[in-house]
Design a protein around this motif. Structure first.
Motif, short mmCIF file in Angstrom:
data_model
loop_
_atom_site.label_atom_id
_atom_site.label_comp_id
_atom_site.label_asym_id
_atom_site.label_seq_id
_atom_site.Cartn_x
_atom_site.Cartn_y
_atom_site.Cartn_z
N TRP A 100 31.14 41.85 36.85
CA TRP A 100 31.71 42.46 37.89
C TRP A 100 33.08 42.59 37.85
CZ3 TRP A 100 30.21 45.87 41.21
CH2 TRP A 100 28.75 45.85 41.79
N ARG A 101 33.57 41.61 37.04
CA ARG A 101 35.29 41.47 36.91
C ARG A 101 35.76 42.76 36.12
NH1 ARG A 101 34.73 35.65 35.19
NH2 ARG A 101 35.33 34.66 37.04
N PRO A 102 35.13 43.51 35.34
CA PRO A 102 35.56 44.70 34.74
C PRO A 102 35.52 45.99 35.51
CG PRO A 102 34.14 43.75 33.20
CD PRO A 102 34.00 43.13 34.26
N VAL A 103 34.72 45.87 36.51
CA VAL A 103 34.36 46.62 37.53
C VAL A 103 35.69 46.68 38.57
CG1 VAL A 103 33.25 47.55 39.65
CG2 VAL A 103 32.01 46.85 37.70
N THR A 104 36.02 45.43 39.22
CA THR A 104 36.99 45.24 40.04
C THR A 104 38.44 45.65 39.52
OG1 THR A 104 37.07 42.89 39.63
CG2 THR A 104 35.56 43.87 41.48
N GLN A 105 38.37 45.10 38.24
CA GLN A 105 39.80 45.22 37.47
C GLN A 105 39.94 46.89 37.28
OE1 GLN A 105 40.00 43.40 33.63
NE2 GLN A 105 42.05 44.00 32.96
N ALA A 106 39.28 47.57 36.98
CA ALA A 106 39.14 48.97 36.48
C ALA A 106 39.73 49.65 37.95
CB ALA A 106 37.75 49.71 36.29
N VAL A 107 39.07 49.48 39.02
CA VAL A 107 39.39 50.08 40.36
C VAL A 107 40.88 49.55 40.87
CG1 VAL A 107 39.12 49.85 42.93
CG2 VAL A 107 37.08 50.10 41.45
#
Length: 358
Positions: free
Chosen positions: A81-88
């Protein structure tokens, strides 16, 4: 008077506008419920929303009965999930995780476990499984000890969400899923402290919310309710008797915001003649109130301007319009969605919708 496109404080979250992306199940995780790289691009594309509410995220294997939907109970899920939140965040957006237990809307063909609910009931529907659709199963009533364990699961999931980089969480207490199954009298036939009177039926939601608040704080906690109409077999003939006290309880706990998904006579996802009760809820809930379901641009602008709500959550329009905020602000035409690609496992109908002019 407020402007739909002006900033708003949603608890601890500073949203750059009052347009929220509603939670949308898209089934792009792995079969083992782990987020995938294509989800990174999908959410980043929609980061101009004031706040993204993620698709339903399973708090446990028991509660996640939708094929290829993501969970957040394992270290691997947290890491992916970390790459998702980081990208947002890199796109200037904010995102919260919607925590989900499906209850009797899950299927053992997906969970590998017996199905549970408030009472021993079955919804008359066919449910998604890996091989297509199957009739729903009869759920077993949860014991008090099992309810306590699920409350703990909510707390762990909330902690995991913060470790994954989410800005907060939303508790999914709507749409006929587990917490909603406790709230409504046609699915809750218990005679203990979790059934009968409205104050008993809202107890599970209160305990789950309090447990999450203990973990991450009230200002990063929000809740979704769907107070009117029949939603996936859940119905309450007197919504105000249950959902107004529930909203008052949530207000007393100090949650960051409350979202209501209220359907009308001709909705894209269900319909009802039962009146909406957001005005009654507005009187007892002191925090920001977000309304949802089939709002047009003009309705959204007027609803925020006249103070009926503090913001509007849009669902399906965000599927086919990653730049929905820009289109609403400039009054540009909206692209239609393709329902055939809602729950497939490819990028088609997921990350390939263009922004306006492209």
């Amino acid at each position: 008077m407020s402007d739909l496109f002006s900033p708003i404080q949603l608890g601890a979250i500073e949203a750059k506008n009052r347009i929220l992306m509603a939670p949308l199940t898209r089934a792009r995780a792995t079969r083992e419920h782990v987020p995938t790289p294509m989800m990174v691009e999908y959410y980043a594309q929609r980061a101009e929303a004031g706040l993204i509410i993620s698709e339903g995220v399973g708090i446990s294997r028991q509660g996640l009965g939708w094929p290829h939907s993501p969970g957040i109970w394992s270290d691997e899920q947290v890491e992916k999930w970390r790459p998702v939140t980081q990208a947002v965040h890199e796109k200037g957006g904010k995102i919260v995780a919607q925590l989900w237990h499906m209850g009797r809307m899950a299927h053992s063909a997906v969970t590998g476990q017996p199905i549970v609910s408030s009472s021993a009931t079955r919804v008359d529907m066919k449910l998604h499984i890996h091989a297509g659709k199957e009739d729903a199963e009869t759920a077993r009533a949860l014991t008090i000890a099992e309810i306590a364990q699920i409350v703990e699961d909510y707390g762990v999931a909330a902690r995991n969400a913060m470790q994954a980089g989410f800005d907060g969480i939303q508790i999914h207490s709507a749409n006929g899923y587990l917490l909603d199954q406790f709230l409504r009298s046609n699915s809750n036939f218990r005679d203990d402290e979790y059934g009968g009177a409205p104050e008993n039926r809202i107890r599970f939601l209160k305990e789950a919310t309090a447990r999450i608040i203990k973990e991450i704080g009230a200002a990063r906690t929000s809740v979704r309710l769907s107070p009117n109409g029949d939603t996936q077999g859940c119905f309450e003939p007197d919504p105000e008797s249950v959902f107004v006290p529930a909203a008052k309880m949530l207000s007393d706990l100090g949650i960051g915001f409350l979202e209501l998904r209220e359907i009308g006579p001709e909705g894209t996802y269900g319909s009802t003649d039962q009146p909406k009760i957001h005005d009654a809820i507005r009187k007892v809930f002191n925090g920001p109130l977000i309304l949802n379901s089939d709002y047009t641009r003009s309705q959204a602008i007027e609803t925020v301007a006249n103070g009926t709500a503090d913001g509007i959550a849009f669902g399906r329009p965000f599927i086919s319009n990653p730049d929905l905020v820009t289109r609403l602000q400039k009054d540009l035409p909206l692209a239609p969605w393709n329902i055939k690609t809602f729950y497939t496992q490819t990028e088609e109908g997921y990350t390939d919708y263009p922004t306006y002019g492209k």
